[in-house]
Each structure stands twice: as structure tokens, then as C-alpha cells.
Motif scaffolding. Structure first.
Motif, PDB file in Angstrom:
ATOM      1  N   ARG A  35       0.866  -1.183   0.000  1.00 61.17           N
ATOM      2  CA  ARG A  35       0.000   0.000   0.000  1.00 61.17           C
ATOM      3  C   ARG A  35       0.901   1.230   0.000  1.00 61.17           C
ATOM      4  NH1 ARG A  35      -2.539  -1.327   5.573  1.00 61.17           N
ATOM      5  NH2 ARG A  35      -0.292  -1.701   5.808  1.00 61.17           N
ATOM      6  N   VAL A  36       0.634   2.161  -0.905  1.00 64.92           N
ATOM      7  CA  VAL A  36       1.542   3.286  -1.109  1.00 64.92           C
ATOM      8  C   VAL A  36       0.785   4.610  -1.012  1.00 64.92           C
ATOM      9  CG1 VAL A  36       2.973   4.454  -2.839  1.00 64.92           C
ATOM     10  CG2 VAL A  36       3.193   1.996  -2.501  1.00 64.92           C
ATOM     11  N   LEU A  37       1.439   5.596  -0.417  1.00 65.44           N
ATOM     12  CA  LEU A  37       0.943   6.968  -0.382  1.00 65.44           C
ATOM     13  C   LEU A  37       1.906   7.846  -1.172  1.00 65.44           C
ATOM     14  CD1 LEU A  37       0.098   7.313   3.424  1.00 65.44           C
ATOM     15  CD2 LEU A  37      -1.497   6.797   1.567  1.00 65.44           C
ATOM     16  N   THR A  38       1.373   8.856  -1.864  1.00 65.08           N
ATOM     17  CA  THR A  38       2.226   9.863  -2.482  1.00 65.08           C
ATOM     18  C   THR A  38       2.406  11.007  -1.491  1.00 65.08           C
ATOM     19  OG1 THR A  38       0.309  10.918  -3.541  1.00 65.08           O
ATOM     20  CG2 THR A  38       1.539   9.289  -4.832  1.00 65.08           C
ATOM     21  N   ALA A  39       3.575  11.615  -1.509  1.00 64.08           N
ATOM     22  CA  ALA A  39       3.868  12.711  -0.584  1.00 64.08           C
ATOM     23  C   ALA A  39       4.906  13.633  -1.202  1.00 64.08           C
ATOM     24  CB  ALA A  39       4.378  12.172   0.757  1.00 64.08           C
ATOM     25  N   GLY A  40       4.722  14.916  -1.020  1.00 65.55           N
ATOM     26  CA  GLY A  40       5.655  15.895  -1.559  1.00 65.55           C
ATOM     27  C   GLY A  40       7.003  15.816  -0.875  1.00 65.55           C
ATOM     28  N   LEU A  41       8.068  15.837  -1.684  1.00 65.56           N
ATOM     29  CA  LEU A  41       9.417  15.792  -1.154  1.00 65.56           C
ATOM     30  C   LEU A  41       9.942  17.192  -0.857  1.00 65.56           C
ATOM     31  CD1 LEU A  41      11.791  13.929  -0.441  1.00 65.56           C
ATOM     32  CD2 LEU A  41      12.520  14.067  -2.832  1.00 65.56           C
ATOM     33  N   GLY A  42       9.266  18.200  -1.433  1.00 62.96           N
ATOM     34  CA  GLY A  42       9.683  19.581  -1.202  1.00 62.96           C
ATOM     35  C   GLY A  42      10.860  20.022  -2.037  1.00 62.96           C
TER      36      GLY A  42
ATOM     37  N   ASN B  76      14.888   8.713   4.504  1.00 63.72           N
ATOM     38  CA  ASN B  76      14.236   7.643   3.745  1.00 63.72           C
ATOM     39  C   ASN B  76      13.449   6.728   4.675  1.00 63.72           C
ATOM     40  OD1 ASN B  76      16.751   8.614   2.426  1.00 63.72           O
ATOM     41  ND2 ASN B  76      16.120   7.285   0.762  1.00 63.72           N
ATOM     42  N   PHE B  77      14.077   6.322   5.777  1.00 66.66           N
ATOM     43  CA  PHE B  77      13.393   5.455   6.725  1.00 66.66           C
ATOM     44  C   PHE B  77      12.278   6.196   7.449  1.00 66.66           C
ATOM     45  CE2 PHE B  77      17.659   3.154   6.801  1.00 66.66           C
ATOM     46  CZ  PHE B  77      17.223   2.189   5.905  1.00 66.66           C
ATOM     47  N   ALA B  78      12.472   7.493   7.700  1.00 64.63           N
ATOM     48  CA  ALA B  78      11.420   8.283   8.332  1.00 64.63           C
ATOM     49  C   ALA B  78      10.180   8.339   7.447  1.00 64.63           C
ATOM     50  CB  ALA B  78      11.924   9.691   8.630  1.00 64.63           C
ATOM     51  N   ALA B  79      10.375   8.411   6.132  1.00 61.36           N
ATOM     52  CA  ALA B  79       9.241   8.434   5.206  1.00 61.36           C
ATOM     53  C   ALA B  79       8.446   7.140   5.281  1.00 61.36           C
ATOM     54  CB  ALA B  79       9.744   8.669   3.779  1.00 61.36           C
ATOM     55  N   ARG B  80       9.137   6.013   5.377  1.00 64.29           N
ATOM     56  CA  ARG B  80       8.436   4.730   5.475  1.00 64.29           C
ATOM     57  C   ARG B  80       7.714   4.589   6.817  1.00 64.29           C
ATOM     58  NH1 ARG B  80      10.996  -0.543   3.110  1.00 64.29           N
ATOM     59  NH2 ARG B  80       8.780  -0.878   2.830  1.00 64.29           N
TER      60      ARG B  80
ATOM     61  N   TRP C  80       6.468   7.097   8.443  1.00 66.90           N
ATOM     62  CA  TRP C  80       5.292   7.972   8.281  1.00 66.90           C
ATOM     63  C   TRP C  80       4.186   7.217   7.551  1.00 66.90           C
ATOM     64  CZ3 TRP C  80       3.037   9.682   3.707  1.00 66.90           C
ATOM     65  CH2 TRP C  80       2.034  10.654   3.848  1.00 66.90           C
ATOM     66  N   ALA C  81       4.551   6.469   6.500  1.00 68.82           N
ATOM     67  CA  ALA C  81       3.561   5.683   5.772  1.00 68.82           C
ATOM     68  C   ALA C  81       2.890   4.670   6.686  1.00 68.82           C
ATOM     69  CB  ALA C  81       4.212   4.985   4.582  1.00 68.82           C
ATOM     70  N   THR C  82       3.679   4.011   7.522  1.00 68.37           N
ATOM     71  CA  THR C  82       3.116   3.021   8.455  1.00 68.37           C
ATOM     72  C   THR C  82       2.125   3.666   9.404  1.00 68.37           C
ATOM     73  OG1 THR C  82       5.129   1.683   8.336  1.00 68.37           O
ATOM     74  CG2 THR C  82       3.691   1.332  10.237  1.00 68.37           C
ATOM     75  N   ARG C  83       2.442   4.857   9.890  1.00 73.97           N
ATOM     76  CA  ARG C  83       1.520   5.542  10.797  1.00 73.97           C
ATOM     77  C   ARG C  83       0.218   5.907  10.113  1.00 73.97           C
ATOM     78  NH1 ARG C  83       6.299   8.315  12.309  1.00 73.97           N
ATOM     79  NH2 ARG C  83       5.617  10.198  11.197  1.00 73.97           N
ATOM     80  N   HIS C  84       0.228   5.957   8.780  1.00 73.27           N
ATOM     81  CA  HIS C  84      -0.972   6.305   8.023  1.00 73.27           C
ATOM     82  C   HIS C  84      -1.527   5.095   7.269  1.00 73.27           C
ATOM     83  CE1 HIS C  84       0.749  10.274   8.859  1.00 73.27           C
ATOM     84  NE2 HIS C  84      -0.469  10.748   8.689  1.00 73.27           N
ATOM     85  N   SER C  85      -1.334   3.921   7.846  1.00 70.31           N
ATOM     86  CA  SER C  85      -1.924   2.670   7.350  1.00 70.31           C
ATOM     87  C   SER C  85      -1.476   2.319   5.941  1.00 70.31           C
ATOM     88  CB  SER C  85      -3.459   2.755   7.416  1.00 70.31           C
ATOM     89  OG  SER C  85      -3.897   3.019   8.734  1.00 70.31           O
TER      90      SER C  85
ATOM     91  N   GLU D  46      10.383   8.652  -7.042  1.00 71.60           N
ATOM     92  CA  GLU D  46      10.844   7.342  -6.613  1.00 71.60           C
ATOM     93  C   GLU D  46      10.318   7.093  -5.216  1.00 71.60           C
ATOM     94  OE1 GLU D  46      15.124   7.351  -6.227  1.00 71.60           O
ATOM     95  OE2 GLU D  46      15.131   9.329  -5.299  1.00 71.60           O
ATOM     96  N   ALA D  47      10.543   5.899  -4.709  1.00 73.18           N
ATOM     97  CA  ALA D  47      10.232   5.578  -3.318  1.00 73.18           C
ATOM     98  C   ALA D  47      11.503   5.708  -2.489  1.00 73.18           C
ATOM     99  CB  ALA D  47       9.667   4.163  -3.216  1.00 73.18           C
ATOM    100  N   PRO D  48      11.397   5.739  -1.166  1.00 72.90           N
ATOM    101  CA  PRO D  48      12.593   5.901  -0.336  1.00 72.90           C
ATOM    102  C   PRO D  48      13.668   4.856  -0.574  1.00 72.90           C
ATOM    103  CG  PRO D  48      10.633   6.298   0.972  1.00 72.90           C
ATOM    104  CD  PRO D  48      10.164   5.808  -0.360  1.00 72.90           C
ATOM    105  N   THR D  49      13.262   3.623  -0.919  1.00 71.67           N
ATOM    106  CA  THR D  49      14.251   2.557  -1.131  1.00 71.67           C
ATOM    107  C   THR D  49      13.977   1.771  -2.419  1.00 71.67           C
ATOM    108  OG1 THR D  49      12.981   0.953   0.189  1.00 71.67           O
ATOM    109  CG2 THR D  49      14.613   2.292   1.364  1.00 71.67           C
TER     110      THR D  49
END
Length: 272
Positions: free
Chosen positions: A113-120, A142-146, A148-153, A168-171
Motif C-alpha cells: 500500500r503506497v501513499l504519495t507525498a511531496g518531497l519539497g 528515507n526510513f522516516a518516510a516509510r 510515516w507511511a506506516t503511521r498512516h496505514s 521514486e520511493a525511499p528505497t
């Protein structure tokens, strides 16, 4: 493990580069491509050229010492192992081989399950000192982004530029299928890390009747793709089964593309 000199303060601050490889019965997969990227990453960080012959020798020794580790299929010739090569500015070289975490195998088998998020960041106005095209040890964000995704299901993130392009994705690299064409993001244009697995997939998809193309894509366009995957050397392909909370049907191409990349039959099976 080989330590050329003692660890320096810079080593502890992520001032170095690394590569992660999938280990197969024949040895580390796409080894020379990974070593070339290791050298390229080191050059981007103004580091000395890594001792590639030493890395090859250490990988060979580590692989020979690897115990029998089967993957989810239980097949004796399907090794569930990964190798990591770390090279720091001080000259420290560390090579390790171990088991692939079960969570990565589940993502390969069951999807993510993937979320899109602005990298800034803008793809047109990156700082002149940017090292986004290097695989550096500075992976905390990179790990913080993942997380964050976990906290948002969700399981992972696809980063967006300020222009709205999917990067791209963090990894992992981004892959998608539209109109019989397998696409990935052009790394030079997007100023991202060149994906080795993604590039290899695009080089071989013609054998299964698909075309290949590098292309920029917006988040809205990505949502309309026939299928979406995240690609990395150890994960192989993980199919995106949910994008920004919208469920996506499983693609019949997933097992075919996994097999094309040389992953086992069990990894290519879709959940019932």
C-alpha cells in the motif's frame, strides 16, 4: 568484513556510499552494475575510487560462508539472501551477507500500500551540491518516510516533486504499465538515483511482448496506470495494491515480470 582503517567521525555521520544486492545460487545478482553505481556514487561525493577488486573478493568469501537459506517456496536452489557493501570516506570497506527480512518477501508476494507525498524539491532547481543521484549512507529521511507511511496505514511512499511529478520511493524505483509499455522515471531528468533493477527490467521486457520507455509522470497520471510496482534489487518487484487509499486490482503481469527477473515461482504467486 574488511576494515582498511579505523572508523572516523565522518563515517558515523553517513559520509559514505553503499549497495545492496540479491544473492542467488550463481552469486550476487547484477554485481557489475552495482559496483559501477558504487563507484559513481563515490565520485558524486568526491570520495576516492572504491577498491572494487577487494569488494568482489569479500563478496565471494561471504557468499561461500552463507548457510543454506531457502525462500518462501522451500526450494533448495532458491536462496533467500542479500549482500550489503558499505564504503566510507575514511576508506572503510564493509561487506556482509545475510537473510532477507520476511517483511520484504511478503511485499514481493502480496504487494504494498503506497501513499504519495511531496518531497519539497524541484527537479529544475536542485542545489549544486545535491547528491540525490548517489546511494549515500544518509538514509535517515528515507526510513522516516516509510515510518510515516506506516503511521498512516500504508507500507511505503512515492515522493513527488514540487511540480507534481512522481519520482521514486525511499528505497525503490517506480515502475508502471500503460498501453503495453513498461515505464520508469528517467533518473537524469528527475535527478534521482538510477535504479539497477528498473533498468534491467526495461532491457528485457521485449521478450514478453512489452515495450519499454523512460518518462516523467504526474501523480494523477500514475493513478490511471494499468499496474504499478516498486522495484529494488532485494525486493524485486512489489506490486502497488493501494495508491493513496484507493485499492487497485492485482495485475496478471506481476508473476510474469518476477519470473523474468529471475525470482522464484513462489514469489510470483498471487495470494488467494
Amino acid at each position: 568484513m574488511t576494515e582498511r582503517i579505523l572508523v572516523s567521525p565522518g563515517d558515523l555521520l553517513g559520509d559514505g556510499v553503499f549497495e545492496t544486492l540479491h544473492v542467488r545460487p550463481s552469486g550476487p545478482w547484477l554485481l557489475e552494475e552495482h559496483l559501477a553505481r558504487l563507484a559513481s556514487s563515490a565520485a558524486l561525493l568526491d570520495m576516492p575510487e572504491p577498491p572494487l577488486d577487494e569488494v568482489r573478493a569479500e563478496l565471494s568469501r561471504a557468499a561461500l560462508a552463507l548457510p543454506d537459506i531457502s525462500d518462501l517456496s522451500g526450494e533448495r536452489d532458491a536462496i533467500n539472501a542479500m549482500a550489503r557493501v558499505v564504503y566510507t570516506r575514511s576508506g572503510l570497506v564493509h561487506v556482509s551477507v545475510g537473510e532477507i527480512p520476511p517483511a520484504i518477501l511478503r511485499e514481493r508476494r502480496d504487494g504494498i500500500r503506497v501513499l504519495t507525498a511531496g518531497l519539497g524539491v524541484s527537479i529544475r532547481e536542485t542545489p549544486p551540491w545535491s547528491i540525490t543521484a548517489a546511494k549515500s549512507l544518509s538514509y535517515a529521511s528515507n526510513f522516516a518516510a516509510r515510518r510515516w507511511a506506516t503511521r498512516h496505514s500504508a507500507d511505503d511512499v512515492v515522493w513527488l516533486s514540487t511540480e507534481g511529478y512522481a519520482l521514486e520511493a525511499p528505497t525503490a524505483s517506480l515502475i508502471w504499465l500503460s498501453d503495453g509499455v513498461i515505464h520508469t522515471v528517467p533518473p537524469a531528468e528527475a535527478r534521482i538515483l538510477p535504479g539497477i533493477t528498473a533498468a534491467h527490467l526495461l532491457s528485457v521486457v521485449s521478450s514478453v511482448g512489452l515495450d519499454a520507455k523512460q518518462q516523467m509522470i504526474t501523480a494523477a497520471e500514475l493513478a490511471d496506470a494499468e499496474a504499478i510496482w516498486l522495484a529494488s534489487s532485494v525486493r524485486g518487484l512489489a506490486e502497488v495494491t493501494s495508491l493513496d487509499g484507493t485499492r487497485r486490482p492485482r495485475s496478471p503481469w506481476t508473476p510474469r515480470l518476477l519470473n523474468l527477473l529471475g525470482f522464484s515461482a513462489a514469489d510470483a504467486q498471487q495470494p488467494r
